[in-house]
Design a protein around this motif. Sequence first.
Motif, PDB file in Angstrom:
ATOM      1  N   VAL A  31       9.316   0.248   7.663  1.00  9.75           N
ATOM      2  CA  VAL A  31       9.188  -0.913   6.915  1.00  9.75           C
ATOM      3  C   VAL A  31       7.827  -1.622   7.260  1.00  9.75           C
ATOM      4  O   VAL A  31       7.105  -2.149   6.572  1.00  9.75           O
ATOM      5  N   ALA A  32       7.494  -1.644   8.672  1.00  9.26           N
ATOM      6  CA  ALA A  32       6.175  -2.185   9.288  1.00  9.26           C
ATOM      7  C   ALA A  32       4.959  -1.312   8.681  1.00  9.26           C
ATOM      8  O   ALA A  32       4.217  -1.954   8.282  1.00  9.26           O
ATOM      9  N   TRP A  36       1.863  -2.904   6.374  1.00  9.20           N
ATOM     10  CA  TRP A  36       0.368  -2.471   6.499  1.00  9.20           C
ATOM     11  C   TRP A  36      -0.345  -1.904   5.589  1.00  9.20           C
ATOM     12  O   TRP A  36      -1.526  -2.081   5.185  1.00  9.20           O
ATOM     13  N   VAL A  37       0.511  -1.028   4.704  1.00  8.76           N
ATOM     14  CA  VAL A  37      -0.360  -0.811   3.506  1.00  8.76           C
ATOM     15  C   VAL A  37      -0.529  -1.752   2.697  1.00  8.76           C
ATOM     16  O   VAL A  37      -1.505  -1.822   1.919  1.00  8.76           O
ATOM     17  N   VAL A  38       0.434  -2.845   2.325  1.00 11.38           N
ATOM     18  CA  VAL A  38       0.260  -3.868   1.331  1.00 11.38           C
ATOM     19  C   VAL A  38      -0.983  -4.659   2.043  1.00 11.38           C
ATOM     20  O   VAL A  38      -1.934  -5.055   1.169  1.00 11.38           O
ATOM     21  N   TYR A  39      -1.055  -4.819   3.299  1.00 11.64           N
ATOM     22  CA  TYR A  39      -2.181  -5.766   3.871  1.00 11.64           C
ATOM     23  C   TYR A  39      -3.393  -4.726   3.695  1.00 11.64           C
ATOM     24  O   TYR A  39      -4.496  -5.415   3.306  1.00 11.64           O
ATOM     25  N   GLY A  40      -3.351  -3.592   3.957  1.00  6.38           N
ATOM     26  CA  GLY A  40      -4.691  -2.655   3.583  1.00  6.38           C
ATOM     27  C   GLY A  40      -5.198  -2.966   2.310  1.00  6.38           C
ATOM     28  O   GLY A  40      -6.464  -2.793   2.044  1.00  6.38           O
ATOM     29  N   LEU A  41      -4.325  -2.659   1.417  1.00  6.79           N
ATOM     30  CA  LEU A  41      -4.526  -2.810  -0.182  1.00  6.79           C
ATOM     31  C   LEU A  41      -5.180  -4.144  -0.596  1.00  6.79           C
ATOM     32  O   LEU A  41      -6.212  -4.198  -1.073  1.00  6.79           O
ATOM     33  N   THR A  42      -4.679  -5.013   0.225  1.00  6.20           N
ATOM     34  CA  THR A  42      -5.112  -6.635  -0.393  1.00  6.20           C
ATOM     35  C   THR A  42      -6.690  -6.861   0.406  1.00  6.20           C
ATOM     36  O   THR A  42      -7.349  -7.607  -0.422  1.00  6.20           O
ATOM     37  N   ILE A  43      -6.782  -6.292   1.380  1.00  4.29           N
ATOM     38  CA  ILE A  43      -8.181  -6.399   2.059  1.00  4.29           C
ATOM     39  C   ILE A  43      -9.043  -5.178   1.858  1.00  4.29           C
ATOM     40  O   ILE A  43     -10.248  -5.470   2.091  1.00  4.29           O
ATOM     41  N   GLY A  44      -8.659  -4.259   1.001  1.00  2.00           N
ATOM     42  CA  GLY A  44      -9.520  -3.307   0.619  1.00  2.00           C
ATOM     43  C   GLY A  44      -9.723  -2.285   1.788  1.00  2.00           C
ATOM     44  O   GLY A  44     -10.938  -1.621   1.717  1.00  2.00           O
ATOM     45  N   ALA A  51      -3.682   5.553   6.942  1.00  2.00           N
ATOM     46  CA  ALA A  51      -3.044   5.741   8.173  1.00  2.00           C
ATOM     47  C   ALA A  51      -1.479   5.194   8.069  1.00  2.00           C
ATOM     48  O   ALA A  51      -0.777   5.907   8.702  1.00  2.00           O
ATOM     49  N   ASN A  52      -1.405   4.391   7.415  1.00  2.00           N
ATOM     50  CA  ASN A  52       0.135   3.589   7.435  1.00  2.00           C
ATOM     51  C   ASN A  52       0.786   4.447   6.405  1.00  2.00           C
ATOM     52  O   ASN A  52       2.074   4.386   6.358  1.00  2.00           O
ATOM     53  N   VAL A  53       0.187   4.779   5.281  1.00  2.00           N
ATOM     54  CA  VAL A  53       1.068   5.879   4.408  1.00  2.00           C
ATOM     55  C   VAL A  53       1.591   7.184   5.203  1.00  2.00           C
ATOM     56  O   VAL A  53       2.799   7.500   5.002  1.00  2.00           O
TER      57      VAL A  53
END
Length: 73
Positions: A31-32, A36-44, A51-53
């Motif tokens: 879940v975490a 982090w994937v969502v966060y990484g996508l939003t900041i590019g 890494a989080n995938v």
Amino acid sequence: MLSAIGWIATAIFSASYFFRGQAALRGIQAVAACLWVVYGLTIGALPVVAANVIVAAAALYSMFSASRNRPVA
């Protein structure tokens, strides 16, 4: 709002260390990692996403493979 996703992901991942059961630990880590994937996508930030995938996939794989290989009592 954006940094809140990163902080929530950090808090959830940190909380995973308090779980004793392997399935719960792996589930919380997955879940975490997804957050982090969502966060990484939003900041590019593709390295954060990649890494989080990998972490999410490993956590889910180990969670489901461990439950499948558990002996029946």
